[in-house]
Design a protein around this motif. Sequence first.
Motif, PDB file in Angstrom:
ATOM      1  N   GLU A  11       0.800  -1.275  -0.130  1.00 14.63           N
ATOM      2  CA  GLU A  11      -0.342  -0.090  -0.057  1.00 14.63           C
ATOM      3  C   GLU A  11       0.852   1.389  -0.087  1.00 14.63           C
ATOM      4  OE1 GLU A  11      -3.532   0.082   0.267  1.00 14.63           O
ATOM      5  OE2 GLU A  11      -4.068  -1.766   0.872  1.00 14.63           O
ATOM      6  N   GLN A  12       0.290   2.532  -0.391  1.00 17.22           N
ATOM      7  CA  GLN A  12       0.832   3.735  -0.205  1.00 17.22           C
ATOM      8  C   GLN A  12       0.667   4.219   0.918  1.00 17.22           C
ATOM      9  OE1 GLN A  12       2.806   5.672  -2.602  1.00 17.22           O
ATOM     10  NE2 GLN A  12       2.921   3.938  -3.692  1.00 17.22           N
TER      11      GLN A  12
ATOM     12  N   ARG B  90      -6.542   4.878  -2.136  1.00 20.08           N
ATOM     13  CA  ARG B  90      -6.738   4.702  -3.455  1.00 20.08           C
ATOM     14  C   ARG B  90      -8.046   4.823  -4.111  1.00 20.08           C
ATOM     15  NH1 ARG B  90      -2.883  -0.343  -4.953  1.00 20.08           N
ATOM     16  NH2 ARG B  90      -3.848  -0.709  -2.926  1.00 20.08           N
ATOM     17  N   PHE B  91      -8.388   5.725  -4.956  1.00 19.24           N
ATOM     18  CA  PHE B  91      -9.548   5.699  -5.649  1.00 19.24           C
ATOM     19  C   PHE B  91      -9.640   5.490  -7.197  1.00 19.24           C
ATOM     20  CE2 PHE B  91      -9.474   8.810  -2.206  1.00 19.24           C
ATOM     21  CZ  PHE B  91     -10.477   8.104  -1.267  1.00 19.24           C
ATOM     22  N   GLU B  92     -10.407   4.217  -7.476  1.00 18.66           N
ATOM     23  CA  GLU B  92     -10.000   3.919  -8.783  1.00 18.66           C
ATOM     24  C   GLU B  92     -11.223   3.987  -9.459  1.00 18.66           C
ATOM     25  OE1 GLU B  92      -8.116  -0.006  -8.834  1.00 18.66           O
ATOM     26  OE2 GLU B  92      -6.513   0.762  -7.237  1.00 18.66           O
TER      27      GLU B  92
END
Length: 152
Positions: free
Chosen positions: A98-99, A150-152
């Motif tokens: 993960e970031q 994260r938004f994908e």
Amino acid sequence: MSSKLEQLQELLSPIVEALGYQCWGIEFFSQGRHSLLRVYIDHENGILIEDCEKVSRQLSGVLDVEDPISVEYTLEVSSPGMDRPLFTLEQFARHAGEQVRIKLRVPFEGRRNFQGLLRGIEEQDVVVVVEDHEYLLPIETIDKANIVPRFE
């Protein structure tokens, strides 16, 4: 971890777990009359407001009886959320890949803020890659660490 946080963790974690939740972590911000005790709870099915209310009622009773905090404070029970804070080596290991955004108590190689890919852990160090440079950050120097959603 400070002795106050360790004391609170020992007191509150068993109560949270007895209610069927995981005690994700505890934060205490001592700011005189505006002190805050924040307890993060988690569950494999997620956390609803009712879960926070249930845990808050139980913790309030124990905190009133045990009185581990001598100043006025606000108790807040919360889900870790999408930008979940990371407190333990196990949590850092679980979220490898993960970031993350990490803030240190003291500078490491001239900087206190790191944002990059969490590679995992090595002994007592958190391994993070920032701009193709790998850093081994000692866990005891980490002031705050969060997942970057994260938004994908």
